[in-house]
Design a protein around this motif. Sequence first.
Motif, PDB file in Angstrom:
ATOM      1  N   VAL A 155       0.860  -1.178   0.000  1.00 43.68           N
ATOM      2  CA  VAL A 155       0.000   0.000   0.000  1.00 43.68           C
ATOM      3  C   VAL A 155       0.899   1.232   0.000  1.00 43.68           C
ATOM      4  O   VAL A 155       1.831   1.333   0.787  1.00 43.68           O
ATOM      5  N   LYS A 190      -7.728   1.187  -5.424  1.00 41.49           N
ATOM      6  CA  LYS A 190      -9.069   1.362  -4.875  1.00 41.49           C
ATOM      7  C   LYS A 190     -10.163   0.944  -5.837  1.00 41.49           C
ATOM      8  O   LYS A 190     -11.118   0.283  -5.458  1.00 41.49           O
ATOM      9  N   LEU A 194      -7.963   0.341   1.844  1.00 39.20           N
ATOM     10  CA  LEU A 194      -7.289   1.545   1.386  1.00 39.20           C
ATOM     11  C   LEU A 194      -8.107   2.788   1.699  1.00 39.20           C
ATOM     12  O   LEU A 194      -9.330   2.772   1.652  1.00 39.20           O
ATOM     13  N   GLN A 237      -4.759   6.378  -0.951  1.00 31.99           N
ATOM     14  CA  GLN A 237      -3.826   5.255  -1.101  1.00 31.99           C
ATOM     15  C   GLN A 237      -4.154   4.407  -2.330  1.00 31.99           C
ATOM     16  O   GLN A 237      -5.262   4.430  -2.852  1.00 31.99           O
TER      17      GLN A 237
END
Length: 196
Positions: free
Chosen positions: A103, A155, A165, A169
């Motif tokens: 991430v 995402k 997330l 992110q």
Amino acid sequence: MNALLKRVWIGLAATLVVSLAAVVMPDQVQIDDDGRVHLGAPAPTPSPSTVAPTPESTSPPLTRDEVDEVIRTAVSAAGLDPAQGRPIGATGANSNRTGWTAVREKTAAQSDMNTICADLERQGWTLNPNGDRPDPSARSYKRGGWYLLVSTRGKTQAPSTTSALTDSQTYLTLAGLQLNLSDIPVPLPEVTVRIG
């Protein structure tokens, strides 16, 4: 909760495999905006002049361990710790899938991806001429029978209600797949799959 996380990871893995297939064989895999994946093309009447795909082969075959080392080196070149990410694929040198994902903040992910791609090219990987479409969030490379997809997609590919997330992110991912394209019949039969 474990079942939910398992479904999320299975969904992400399936999405990565489909994305890699779309990059490696763009004429055989299309992804619509609504999430439908079309495998293969409608079967036209084959003509006698149809030419089989040219087998890839200028660099010697790579082992799974060598590809793992390539990924670690490229991730380190971007100033990231490979141990801080999550491996993709089963462990063991005989597996034909490998990879790494972590991430990252979206603001840093694109720069990280560009550095990783530059290091892959330094290591002798070549852009996949059959795979890349104009998409700044993903690039594919090939070498020694392996294909690597480097992407900053996150995402939008994870189920919105289960994604860990935040809006700022994304996943930075290197997904490797060993393919012998001469074993794949062309054209593939047409199949439509709905993801999500």
